[in-house]
Design a protein around this motif. Structure first.
Motif, PDB file in Angstrom:
ATOM      1  N   SER A  92       1.690  -6.155   3.906  1.00  0.00           N
ATOM      2  CA  SER A  92       2.139  -6.695   2.674  1.00  0.00           C
ATOM      3  C   SER A  92       3.531  -7.448   3.484  1.00  0.00           C
ATOM      4  CB  SER A  92       2.554  -5.615   1.712  1.00  0.00           C
ATOM      5  OG  SER A  92       3.786  -6.097   0.886  1.00  0.00           O
ATOM      6  N   THR A  93       4.430  -6.683   4.109  1.00  0.00           N
ATOM      7  CA  THR A  93       5.593  -7.380   4.700  1.00  0.00           C
ATOM      8  C   THR A  93       5.260  -8.785   5.310  1.00  0.00           C
ATOM      9  OG1 THR A  93       6.364  -5.198   5.024  1.00  0.00           O
ATOM     10  CG2 THR A  93       7.683  -7.062   5.995  1.00  0.00           C
ATOM     11  N   LEU A  94       4.349  -8.680   6.207  1.00  0.00           N
ATOM     12  CA  LEU A  94       3.677  -9.933   6.955  1.00  0.00           C
ATOM     13  C   LEU A  94       3.244 -10.871   6.073  1.00  0.00           C
ATOM     14  CD1 LEU A  94       1.727  -8.629   9.820  1.00  0.00           C
ATOM     15  CD2 LEU A  94       3.827  -9.754  10.047  1.00  0.00           C
ATOM     16  N   LEU A  95       2.450 -10.820   5.022  1.00  0.00           N
ATOM     17  CA  LEU A  95       1.968 -11.540   3.977  1.00  0.00           C
ATOM     18  C   LEU A  95       2.988 -12.180   3.248  1.00  0.00           C
ATOM     19  CD1 LEU A  95      -1.196 -10.221   2.534  1.00  0.00           C
ATOM     20  CD2 LEU A  95      -1.119 -12.245   3.972  1.00  0.00           C
ATOM     21  N   ILE A  96       3.785 -11.591   2.636  1.00  0.00           N
ATOM     22  CA  ILE A  96       4.769 -11.885   1.753  1.00  0.00           C
ATOM     23  C   ILE A  96       5.985 -12.649   2.537  1.00  0.00           C
ATOM     24  CG2 ILE A  96       6.892 -11.338   0.262  1.00  0.00           C
ATOM     25  CD1 ILE A  96       5.104  -8.719  -0.875  1.00  0.00           C
ATOM     26  N   THR A  97       6.570 -12.205   3.773  1.00  0.00           N
ATOM     27  CA  THR A  97       7.464 -12.861   4.574  1.00  0.00           C
ATOM     28  C   THR A  97       6.851 -14.247   5.044  1.00  0.00           C
ATOM     29  OG1 THR A  97       8.433 -10.819   5.051  1.00  0.00           O
ATOM     30  CG2 THR A  97       9.142 -12.603   6.370  1.00  0.00           C
ATOM     31  N   GLY A  98       5.661 -13.995   5.625  1.00  0.00           N
ATOM     32  CA  GLY A  98       5.199 -15.200   6.297  1.00  0.00           C
ATOM     33  C   GLY A  98       4.771 -16.525   5.400  1.00  0.00           C
ATOM     34  N   LEU A  99       4.177 -16.063   4.155  1.00  0.00           N
ATOM     35  CA  LEU A  99       4.188 -17.167   3.213  1.00  0.00           C
ATOM     36  C   LEU A  99       5.250 -17.840   2.556  1.00  0.00           C
ATOM     37  CD1 LEU A  99       0.730 -15.726   1.300  1.00  0.00           C
ATOM     38  CD2 LEU A  99       0.899 -17.595   2.927  1.00  0.00           C
ATOM     39  N   ALA A 100       6.225 -16.999   2.131  1.00  0.00           N
ATOM     40  CA  ALA A 100       7.401 -17.514   1.641  1.00  0.00           C
ATOM     41  C   ALA A 100       7.977 -18.174   2.836  1.00  0.00           C
ATOM     42  CB  ALA A 100       8.206 -16.223   1.410  1.00  0.00           C
ATOM     43  N   VAL A 240      15.319 -18.552  11.245  1.00  0.00           N
ATOM     44  CA  VAL A 240      15.585 -17.243  11.657  1.00  0.00           C
ATOM     45  C   VAL A 240      16.279 -16.384  10.513  1.00  0.00           C
ATOM     46  CG1 VAL A 240      16.863 -15.717  13.248  1.00  0.00           C
ATOM     47  CG2 VAL A 240      15.156 -17.393  13.962  1.00  0.00           C
ATOM     48  N   LEU A 241      17.344 -17.166   9.814  1.00  0.00           N
ATOM     49  CA  LEU A 241      18.183 -16.678   8.883  1.00  0.00           C
ATOM     50  C   LEU A 241      17.380 -16.385   7.588  1.00  0.00           C
ATOM     51  CD1 LEU A 241      21.219 -18.638   8.603  1.00  0.00           C
ATOM     52  CD2 LEU A 241      21.151 -16.055   9.013  1.00  0.00           C
ATOM     53  N   GLY A 242      16.379 -17.316   7.481  1.00  0.00           N
ATOM     54  CA  GLY A 242      15.521 -17.021   6.109  1.00  0.00           C
ATOM     55  C   GLY A 242      14.628 -16.132   6.481  1.00  0.00           C
ATOM     56  N   VAL A 243      13.959 -15.766   7.518  1.00  0.00           N
ATOM     57  CA  VAL A 243      13.135 -14.509   7.743  1.00  0.00           C
ATOM     58  C   VAL A 243      13.678 -13.388   7.662  1.00  0.00           C
ATOM     59  CG1 VAL A 243      11.356 -13.422   9.364  1.00  0.00           C
ATOM     60  CG2 VAL A 243      11.667 -15.883   9.287  1.00  0.00           C
ATOM     61  N   ALA A 244      14.917 -13.345   8.306  1.00  0.00           N
ATOM     62  CA  ALA A 244      15.639 -12.200   8.435  1.00  0.00           C
ATOM     63  C   ALA A 244      16.168 -11.584   6.770  1.00  0.00           C
ATOM     64  CB  ALA A 244      16.982 -12.364   8.996  1.00  0.00           C
ATOM     65  N   LEU A 247      12.672 -10.455   5.408  1.00  0.00           N
ATOM     66  CA  LEU A 247      12.122  -9.366   6.031  1.00  0.00           C
ATOM     67  C   LEU A 247      13.027  -7.820   5.211  1.00  0.00           C
ATOM     68  CD1 LEU A 247      11.930  -9.273   9.816  1.00  0.00           C
ATOM     69  CD2 LEU A 247      10.205  -8.658   8.200  1.00  0.00           C
ATOM     70  N   GLY A 248      14.252  -8.300   5.155  1.00  0.00           N
ATOM     71  CA  GLY A 248      15.081  -7.102   4.758  1.00  0.00           C
ATOM     72  C   GLY A 248      15.178  -7.174   3.131  1.00  0.00           C
ATOM     73  N   GLU A 249      14.673  -8.053   2.444  1.00  0.00           N
ATOM     74  CA  GLU A 249      14.750  -7.949   0.960  1.00  0.00           C
ATOM     75  C   GLU A 249      13.966  -6.883   0.410  1.00  0.00           C
ATOM     76  OE1 GLU A 249      16.697  -9.512  -0.988  1.00  0.00           O
ATOM     77  OE2 GLU A 249      15.718  -8.262  -2.605  1.00  0.00           O
ATOM     78  N   ALA A 250      14.690  -5.989  -0.392  1.00  0.00           N
ATOM     79  CA  ALA A 250      14.065  -4.904  -0.904  1.00  0.00           C
ATOM     80  C   ALA A 250      13.982  -4.802  -2.365  1.00  0.00           C
ATOM     81  CB  ALA A 250      14.771  -3.517  -0.388  1.00  0.00           C
ATOM     82  N   ILE A 251      15.158  -4.851  -2.858  1.00  0.00           N
ATOM     83  CA  ILE A 251      15.152  -4.737  -4.350  1.00  0.00           C
ATOM     84  C   ILE A 251      14.214  -5.750  -5.083  1.00  0.00           C
ATOM     85  CG2 ILE A 251      16.784  -4.944  -6.499  1.00  0.00           C
ATOM     86  CD1 ILE A 251      19.001  -3.875  -4.805  1.00  0.00           C
ATOM     87  N   MET A 252      14.383  -6.947  -5.002  1.00  0.00           N
ATOM     88  CA  MET A 252      13.516  -8.149  -5.856  1.00  0.00           C
ATOM     89  C   MET A 252      12.265  -7.701  -5.292  1.00  0.00           C
ATOM     90  SD  MET A 252      11.698 -10.870  -5.510  1.00  0.00           S
ATOM     91  CE  MET A 252      12.120 -11.909  -4.003  1.00  0.00           C
ATOM     92  N   LEU A 253      11.776  -7.437  -4.302  1.00  0.00           N
ATOM     93  CA  LEU A 253      10.213  -7.176  -3.822  1.00  0.00           C
ATOM     94  C   LEU A 253       9.919  -5.800  -4.421  1.00  0.00           C
ATOM     95  CD1 LEU A 253      10.104  -8.449  -0.275  1.00  0.00           C
ATOM     96  CD2 LEU A 253       9.483  -9.566  -2.297  1.00  0.00           C
ATOM     97  N   ALA A 254      10.782  -4.844  -4.702  1.00  0.00           N
ATOM     98  CA  ALA A 254      10.281  -3.600  -5.305  1.00  0.00           C
ATOM     99  C   ALA A 254      10.136  -4.024  -6.921  1.00  0.00           C
ATOM    100  CB  ALA A 254      11.489  -2.655  -5.199  1.00  0.00           C
ATOM    101  N   MET A 255      10.927  -4.720  -7.412  1.00  0.00           N
ATOM    102  CA  MET A 255      10.783  -5.033  -8.666  1.00  0.00           C
ATOM    103  C   MET A 255       9.333  -5.818  -9.141  1.00  0.00           C
ATOM    104  SD  MET A 255      14.439  -6.215  -9.440  1.00  0.00           S
ATOM    105  CE  MET A 255      14.679  -6.536 -11.215  1.00  0.00           C
ATOM    106  N   SER A 310      12.044  -5.460  14.266  1.00  0.00           N
ATOM    107  CA  SER A 310      11.578  -6.797  14.282  1.00  0.00           C
ATOM    108  C   SER A 310      12.701  -7.802  13.933  1.00  0.00           C
ATOM    109  CB  SER A 310      10.782  -6.844  12.793  1.00  0.00           C
ATOM    110  OG  SER A 310      10.058  -5.632  12.550  1.00  0.00           O
ATOM    111  N   ALA A 311      13.709  -7.487  13.312  1.00  0.00           N
ATOM    112  CA  ALA A 311      15.023  -8.201  13.360  1.00  0.00           C
ATOM    113  C   ALA A 311      15.436  -8.682  14.720  1.00  0.00           C
ATOM    114  CB  ALA A 311      15.792  -7.646  12.491  1.00  0.00           C
ATOM    115  N   ALA A 312      15.703  -7.653  15.543  1.00  0.00           N
ATOM    116  CA  ALA A 312      15.945  -8.107  16.847  1.00  0.00           C
ATOM    117  C   ALA A 312      15.109  -8.934  17.584  1.00  0.00           C
ATOM    118  CB  ALA A 312      16.043  -6.706  17.643  1.00  0.00           C
ATOM    119  N   MET A 313      13.807  -8.691  17.423  1.00  0.00           N
ATOM    120  CA  MET A 313      12.657  -9.377  17.935  1.00  0.00           C
ATOM    121  C   MET A 313      12.587 -11.020  17.323  1.00  0.00           C
ATOM    122  SD  MET A 313      10.754  -8.555  20.406  1.00  0.00           S
ATOM    123  CE  MET A 313      12.314  -7.877  21.154  1.00  0.00           C
ATOM    124  N   LEU A 314      13.201 -11.070  16.291  1.00  0.00           N
ATOM    125  CA  LEU A 314      13.368 -12.328  15.399  1.00  0.00           C
ATOM    126  C   LEU A 314      14.357 -13.171  16.269  1.00  0.00           C
ATOM    127  CD1 LEU A 314      12.287 -13.956  13.112  1.00  0.00           C
ATOM    128  CD2 LEU A 314      14.016 -12.941  11.824  1.00  0.00           C
TER     129      LEU A 314
END
Lengths: 332, 295
Positions: A92-100, A240-244, A247-255, A310-314
């Motif tokens: 789910s993380t890969l899909l949402i982050t990647g597509l967005a 890189v900023l956008g991906v970061a 990746l870290g977005e929690a609240i909106m995605l939880a909603m 992941s963030a470090a790798m990014l």
């Protein structure tokens, strides 16, 4: 002058010396905090990784039921359970982050090129502050917009009863979906990327663009082949900023993501896009109240460790990608 | 070091371009030291462009004031004059680069082979009338790509690799740069020396077989040796393209130009053959300028 050591322009005295000492201490302090945080997170995460091994990243069983079992075992002070297969969350993380990020990158690039090179002055004067404002809107507001507007729209207009029925035996479709998450996440990260891209494109020396125009190459091709090409390192940095952030977005995605530990299946055809899921960061958020249960705590920290890594790798990937671009004299 | 004779009259001076004149000419000294590098032109000059009563203003400031002159193939035309006299503006108007400045306004007419250039597509015009700038501005790519970029962009269809290779080498050889870069065409252009960069820019401007080549003080950022190489190149080119060069450097104008136009405060003060303008100027201001009395 003769007394000045060659390596220093000025001998450090009094306040200079104090300033250097303080800044040094500050830097050291920051590094120490970062190191302590890393050690703490990986230490807390270790039991979960050591029990599951590489299966931690694999699939198997319902991840939601596993989480429940982990929590109860600790809560009731039974033998701790650690079995956890995080694949649906990772997917789910890969899909949402990647597509967005993909959609945001393409659209941000075009918007930035338009703002820098083609927009009339008045439009530029309106667009830039708006972009900056959008970049600073808190994510919970995007989450609300998602719940109130995007999710109902998808639920009412894009999902037919027939498609609901076709997957009803495994998951219920309600509008909380991959699509909603991707759409809103794109809107969220695009302004940041646009702002960074605009700065990068604007820093391209006019003389290069003019040199190309003076050879009869039209404005669009000139800007594309010289401007955008020169700004590539900045495009990487902005991405890189956008991906970061994604990746870290929690609240909106939880909603809006549906918050189900389900791995959307591309084999389902178009229904794939309206299937619910739950990314890693949102999983931490939703189970944060259950940290009192030790196995639960270790599991959540394991998720955190994966996100940190992941963030470090990014960042590292961003750096690696930029290296070959430096050869021909473009700067980051 | 000998003393310079006191100047007759001092008008505001051009800032000396960086490292000084190509051959260390002192202001005020006679031009005798400068040797004419060029052979006399073939005499078969043909009119290519005609500047007719052209005025250009930036906002309210008039930069070029009712200038008329011909531009001929087979001859080098030098535009000389002190800073701010409008020579660069006039040069940039020849391929409509002035249009990139939003405040610029244009009056008069410029024709290329009889066709009004404002009726031509700007990109088409700029392919026929290409320009080299004061500061070398190679693109941040390899030497090869700098030329190939122009060839690719100007071609109707993507050129074949072999054809591209051949043409890039031809163009580099034409600009006298091939021997120096042949061992590594992948070398970043921005790491060439200043003189090599400028020759690369000239090569790039020649890549698409232009009819008119505009040079805006191409040597002002260069050392004497690079300057000499470029001057020889310009003289060599004059039979194939019409060359217009803006220069601050009177010796340079004397060495390479067949015709000279002296501009002052936007006006064309005097236009004539180099021997006439330098040897027997008709106007008082020209006489003072070429004798080093000012600017």
């Amino acid at each position: 002058m003769d007394a000045t050591p060659p390596s220093r322009l000025f001998a450090l005295r009094g306040s200079d010396q104090r300033a250097e000492l303080m800044l040094g201490a500050l830097v050291f302090g920051v590094l120490a905090v970062v190191a302590a945080m890393l050690v703490f997170v990986f230490q807390e995460a270790w039991p979960s990784f050591s029990h599951n091994g590489l299966h931690w990243f694999g699939s198997g069983g319902s991840v939601d039921r596993q989480i429940e079992a982990i929590f109860t075992s600790g809560d009731l002070k039974r033998r701790p359970v650690y079995t956890f297969h995080a694949w649906p969350l990772l997917w789910s993380t890969l899909l949402i982050t990647g597509l967005a990020v993909l959609i945001a990158f393409v659209s941000s690039l075009f918007v930035a090129v338009f703002i820098v090179e083609f927009a009339p002055d008045w439009m530029r004067a309106v667009l830039e502050p708006v972009v900056r404002l959008l970049a600073s809107v808190p994510s919970v507001i995007y989450g609300l917009l998602g719940v109130l507007v995007v999710v109902p729209f998808i639920g009412n207009h894009l999902i037919s009863e027939h498609s609901k029925a076709s997957v009803a035996y495994i998951v219920s479709l309600s509008g909380y979906s991959l699509l909603a998450a991707v759409v809103i996440l794109t809107v969220m990260i695009a302004p940041i990327m646009i702002a960074v891209f605009v700065n990068g494109l604007r820093a391209v020396p006019r003389s290069w663009l003019e040199g190309s125009l003076a050879l009869g190459i039209n404005e669009w091709r000139t800007f594309w082949k010289i401007g955008v090409r020169t700004a590539r390192p900045v495009l990487v940095a902005g991405t890189v900023l956008g991906v970061a952030r994604a990746l870290g977005e929690a609240i909106m995605l939880a909603m809006v993501s549906g918050s189900v530990g389900f791995a959307p299946n591309p084999g389902d055809g178009l229904i794939f896009f309206v299937e619910p899921s739950r990314p890693l960061a949102a999983t931490i958020l939703q189970n944060a109240e259950e940290l009192a249960s030790p196995p639960m705590r270790h599991t959540l920290f394991a998720i955190a460790a994966v996100l940190l890594f992941s963030a470090a790798m990014l960042s590292f990937t961003g750096w690696v990608v930029k290296q070959p671009m430096k050869r021909y004299g473009v700067r980051a | 070091m000998e003393l310079t004779p006191p100047p007759v009259r001092r008008l505001p001076l051009d800032p000396a371009p960086g490292r000084g004149d190509a051959d260390g000419h002192r202001p005020g000294a006679p031009l005798d030291g400068a040797r004419r590098r060029r052979a006399p032109s073939s005499g078969f000059a043909t009119d290519r462009m005609q500047v007719e009563d052209v005025s250009i203003a930036y906002g309210r400031k008039l930069a070029v004031d009712r200038v008329s002159l011909p531009i001929r193939q087979g001859e080098v035309l030098a535009l000389i004059g002190p800073s701010g006299c409008g020579k660069t503006t006039l040069l940039r108007s020849l391929n409509r680069l002035t249009e990139l400045t939003s405040t610029a306004s244009f009056k008069g007419s410029i024709t290329l082979d009889g066709a009004d250039i404002t009726r031509l597509e700007p990109t088409a015009l700029r392919r026929r009338v290409t320009m080299v700038f004061q500061q070398p501005n190679p693109f941040p790519m390899s030497v090869f790509d700098n030329i190939a970029y122009v060839l690719r962009e100007q071609a109707a269809r993507r050129p074949k690799r072999a054809a591209l290779n051949r043409r890039v080498r031809e163009v580099l050889a034409h600009a006298g740069l091939l021997d120096e870069v042949e061992h590594d065409l992948r070398h970043p252009a921005l790491r060439l020396s200043g003189g090599q960069q400028q020759r690369l820019c000239i090569a790039r401007a020649l890549a698409a077989d232009p009819e008119v080549l505009l040079l805006d003080e191409p040597c002002s950022a260069l050392d004497p040796q690079s300057t000499q190489v470029i001057e020889d190149l310009i003289v060599k080119l004059r039979e194939q393209v019409a060359v217009v060069i803006v220069t601050h450097n009177l010796q340079q104008a004397y060495r390479i130009a067949d015709y000279v136009a002296f501009m002052y405060l936007g006006e064309l003060v005097e236009y004539g053959s180099a021997t006439q303008v330098f040897g027997a100027p008709r106007e008082q201001r020209t006489r003072e300028y070429v004798s080093g009395a000012f600017g």
